[in-house]
Write an enzyme that holds these catalytic residues in place. Structure first.
Site, PDB file in Angstrom:
ATOM      1  N   GLY A  20       0.809  -1.209   0.000  1.00  0.00           N
ATOM      2  CA  GLY A  20       0.000   0.000   0.000  1.00  0.00           C
ATOM      3  C   GLY A  20       0.838   1.252   0.000  1.00  0.00           C
ATOM      4  O   GLY A  20       2.079   1.207  -0.059  1.00  0.00           O
ATOM      5  N   PHE A  21       0.178   2.380   0.080  1.00  0.00           N
ATOM      6  CA  PHE A  21       0.838   3.687   0.049  1.00  0.00           C
ATOM      7  C   PHE A  21       1.864   3.818   1.169  1.00  0.00           C
ATOM      8  O   PHE A  21       3.074   3.916   0.933  1.00  0.00           O
ATOM      9  CB  PHE A  21      -0.239   4.776   0.112  1.00  0.00           C
ATOM     10  CG  PHE A  21       0.221   6.118   0.580  1.00  0.00           C
ATOM     11  CD1 PHE A  21       1.365   6.720   0.044  1.00  0.00           C
ATOM     12  CD2 PHE A  21      -0.494   6.803   1.553  1.00  0.00           C
ATOM     13  CE1 PHE A  21       1.782   7.972   0.486  1.00  0.00           C
ATOM     14  CE2 PHE A  21      -0.081   8.057   1.994  1.00  0.00           C
ATOM     15  CZ  PHE A  21       1.062   8.634   1.470  1.00  0.00           C
ATOM     16  N   VAL A  22       1.419   3.782   2.413  1.00  0.00           N
ATOM     17  CA  VAL A  22       2.347   3.914   3.540  1.00  0.00           C
ATOM     18  C   VAL A  22       3.197   2.660   3.681  1.00  0.00           C
ATOM     19  O   VAL A  22       4.406   2.736   3.927  1.00  0.00           O
ATOM     20  CB  VAL A  22       1.582   4.198   4.847  1.00  0.00           C
ATOM     21  CG1 VAL A  22       2.538   4.178   6.041  1.00  0.00           C
ATOM     22  CG2 VAL A  22       0.874   5.551   4.775  1.00  0.00           C
ATOM     23  N   THR A  45      -6.284  -3.164  -2.094  1.00  0.00           N
ATOM     24  CA  THR A  45      -6.054  -1.725  -2.284  1.00  0.00           C
ATOM     25  C   THR A  45      -4.579  -1.419  -2.508  1.00  0.00           C
ATOM     26  O   THR A  45      -4.238  -0.304  -2.885  1.00  0.00           O
ATOM     27  CB  THR A  45      -6.555  -0.899  -1.081  1.00  0.00           C
ATOM     28  OG1 THR A  45      -5.898  -1.345   0.110  1.00  0.00           O
ATOM     29  CG2 THR A  45      -8.059  -1.047  -0.912  1.00  0.00           C
ATOM     30  N   ASP A  66      -4.462 -12.442   2.229  1.00  0.00           N
ATOM     31  CA  ASP A  66      -5.354 -11.606   3.026  1.00  0.00           C
ATOM     32  C   ASP A  66      -5.132 -11.961   4.488  1.00  0.00           C
ATOM     33  O   ASP A  66      -5.153 -13.148   4.842  1.00  0.00           O
ATOM     34  CB  ASP A  66      -6.803 -11.881   2.606  1.00  0.00           C
ATOM     35  CG  ASP A  66      -7.802 -10.908   3.204  1.00  0.00           C
ATOM     36  OD1 ASP A  66      -7.605 -10.486   4.365  1.00  0.00           O
ATOM     37  OD2 ASP A  66      -8.788 -10.587   2.528  1.00  0.00           O
ATOM     38  N   LEU A  71      -1.980 -16.860   8.732  1.00  0.00           N
ATOM     39  CA  LEU A  71      -0.664 -16.861   8.110  1.00  0.00           C
ATOM     40  C   LEU A  71       0.252 -17.843   8.816  1.00  0.00           C
ATOM     41  O   LEU A  71       0.243 -17.939  10.045  1.00  0.00           O
ATOM     42  CB  LEU A  71      -0.044 -15.464   8.170  1.00  0.00           C
ATOM     43  CG  LEU A  71      -0.677 -14.378   7.312  1.00  0.00           C
ATOM     44  CD1 LEU A  71      -0.067 -13.025   7.661  1.00  0.00           C
ATOM     45  CD2 LEU A  71      -0.476 -14.673   5.840  1.00  0.00           C
ATOM     46  N   ALA A 124      -1.260  -0.147  13.165  1.00  0.00           N
ATOM     47  CA  ALA A 124      -1.528   1.148  12.540  1.00  0.00           C
ATOM     48  C   ALA A 124      -2.992   1.473  12.751  1.00  0.00           C
ATOM     49  O   ALA A 124      -3.858   1.055  11.987  1.00  0.00           O
ATOM     50  CB  ALA A 124      -1.185   1.121  11.049  1.00  0.00           C
ATOM     51  N   TYR A 155     -14.862   1.085   9.645  1.00  0.00           N
ATOM     52  CA  TYR A 155     -13.457   1.470   9.816  1.00  0.00           C
ATOM     53  C   TYR A 155     -13.200   2.035  11.203  1.00  0.00           C
ATOM     54  O   TYR A 155     -12.310   1.565  11.925  1.00  0.00           O
ATOM     55  CB  TYR A 155     -13.090   2.493   8.744  1.00  0.00           C
ATOM     56  CG  TYR A 155     -11.628   2.879   8.719  1.00  0.00           C
ATOM     57  CD1 TYR A 155     -10.657   1.975   8.298  1.00  0.00           C
ATOM     58  CD2 TYR A 155     -11.222   4.162   9.084  1.00  0.00           C
ATOM     59  CE1 TYR A 155      -9.317   2.336   8.263  1.00  0.00           C
ATOM     60  CE2 TYR A 155      -9.885   4.529   9.042  1.00  0.00           C
ATOM     61  CZ  TYR A 155      -8.933   3.604   8.628  1.00  0.00           C
ATOM     62  OH  TYR A 155      -7.608   3.973   8.594  1.00  0.00           O
ATOM     63  N   LYS A 159     -11.226  -0.189  13.881  1.00  0.00           N
ATOM     64  CA  LYS A 159      -9.917   0.198  14.411  1.00  0.00           C
ATOM     65  C   LYS A 159      -9.938   0.311  15.933  1.00  0.00           C
ATOM     66  O   LYS A 159      -8.955  -0.001  16.606  1.00  0.00           O
ATOM     67  CB  LYS A 159      -9.481   1.524  13.787  1.00  0.00           C
ATOM     68  CG  LYS A 159      -9.085   1.418  12.312  1.00  0.00           C
ATOM     69  CD  LYS A 159      -7.783   0.668  12.138  1.00  0.00           C
ATOM     70  CE  LYS A 159      -7.269   0.774  10.709  1.00  0.00           C
ATOM     71  NZ  LYS A 159      -5.958   0.109  10.524  1.00  0.00           N
TER      72      LYS A 159
END
Length: 348
Positions: A20-22, A45, A66, A71, A124, A155, A159
């Site tokens: 992802g972005f970050v 995403t 996912d 995992l 995060a 969301y 979180k």
């Protein structure tokens, strides 16, 4: 009993959401520190372009998965960073049930993995846990003003539940868990269609379209450049002892959306008009972090001014916006600045 691996060099870090972005910037930074990085991403995403340049790096390994699935990692792990969740309203509202399960079941899976390996864990989290805040600026002890039934609840409440799970695992000494509450972050590698205000305005300006402002534009946000945020995440993961409480990471500079739009128009030298639309339900009116805790515990504060970070971001979008295949442009590295205390000591 809580057992944590403490290796001084060559840590192995798993970064969930690392494409992802970050997350991709975090992977870059960890590899730059000499760490081994296992990147886990479902590409829901995230972007293959963000990690493609790392695929041949000897310290990098990618797993397409996912985190809602269990995992299995056979090699030792020292640290787990959980950034695996859609973070903009259009993305996390597209499949709200999956967003909630990513926050709760996915975080639970990664915490179990951390317990198994004796790895430190960083969650995060987000400033969205404060909702539309009645306190300003927001301190970590503020409990928030959040709708548990609205369109953002998948969301926001997801979180908040993930934070509760992290601190429960910490209290019972099963996982060395840390929680970062991330405020608005921007920079290269943001998705053009992610619905965030910075990327929206830049992409619209580059395309010659009106700049969309939701509501009156007088609502405020605080914008942290991605390299600053990544530095804060790494500092929080590695600080000893564990703070045992959430830590805000963001830039306390506060701007109205109208001010941001005018800055983008000026920097890009465009005359496109502003188009005002209805404010989305439960959209917060004010958002600004109190970072006193991060400054005290982590010796961290952002150093990249908004105008400088916007210039890097605009240049990156200008080079990467179209659909032609091209090599990813490296994110610009801001000049290193002295902390205010260092500068003051030199002047005295």
């Amino acid at each position: 009993m809580l057992h944590v691996n403490h290796r001084r060099k060559g840590k192995t870090a798993l970064v969930a959401g690392g494409a992802g972005f970050v997350g991709s910037h975090l992977c870059d930074a960890l590899l730059g520190r000499g760490d081994t990085v296992i990147c886990v991403d479902s590409y829901i995403t995230g972007s293959r372009d963000n990690v493609r340049p790392l695929m041949n790096h000897p310290g990098f390994r990618f797993i397409e998965e996912d985190i809602c699935a269990v995992l299995k990692i056979d090699e030792p792990l020292d640290q787990i960073y959980n950034l695996a969740c859609a973070a903009s309203p259009p993305q996390y509202q597209a499949d709200p049930v999956h967003t909630m399960m990513t926050c709760v079941a996915g975080t639970g899976n990664l915490l179990a993995l951390a317990e198994q390996h004796g790895a430190s864990f960083l969650q995060a989290s987000t400033s969205e846990v404060y909702g539309d805040p009645a306190e300003h600026p927001q301190r970590e002890d503020y409990r928030g003003n959040v709708s548990c039934t609205g369109p953002r609840a998948c969301y926001d409440e997801g979180k908040r539940a993930a934070e509760a799970l992290c601190f429960d695992m910490l209290r019972v000494r099963r996982v060395d868990a840390r929680v970062a509450r991330i405020f608005n972050t921007y920079g290269p590698r943001m998705q053009a269609n992610d619905g965030r205000i910075v990327s929206n305005l830049i992409v619209q300006a580059l395309s010659g379209k009106p700049l969309t402002i939701y509501g009156s534009g007088t609502q405020t946000r605080s914008f942290c450049y991605v390299s600053d945020l990544v530095g804060g995440l790494i500092a929080l993961m590695n600080v000893r002892p564990n703070p045992g409480m959430p830590v805000n990471l963001g830039n306390p500079g506060e701007f109205t959306i109208n001010e941001l739009a005018e800055m983008v128009r000026s920097m890009m030298a465009v005359r496109t008009v502003l188009a005002y639309k209805a404010l989305p339900k439960d959209d917060p009116q004010r958002r600004r972090p109190d970072i006193s805790r991060a400054m005290e515990l982590l010796d961290w504060q952002p150093t990249v001014p908004l105008a400088e970070g916007l210039r890097y971001t605009i240049d990156w979008f200008a080079a990467n916006l179209d659909d032609r295949p091209r090599k990813r442009t490296a994110a610009p590295r801001p000049r290193r600045r002295m902390a205010a205390s260092q500068a003051a000591s030199l002047e005295s």
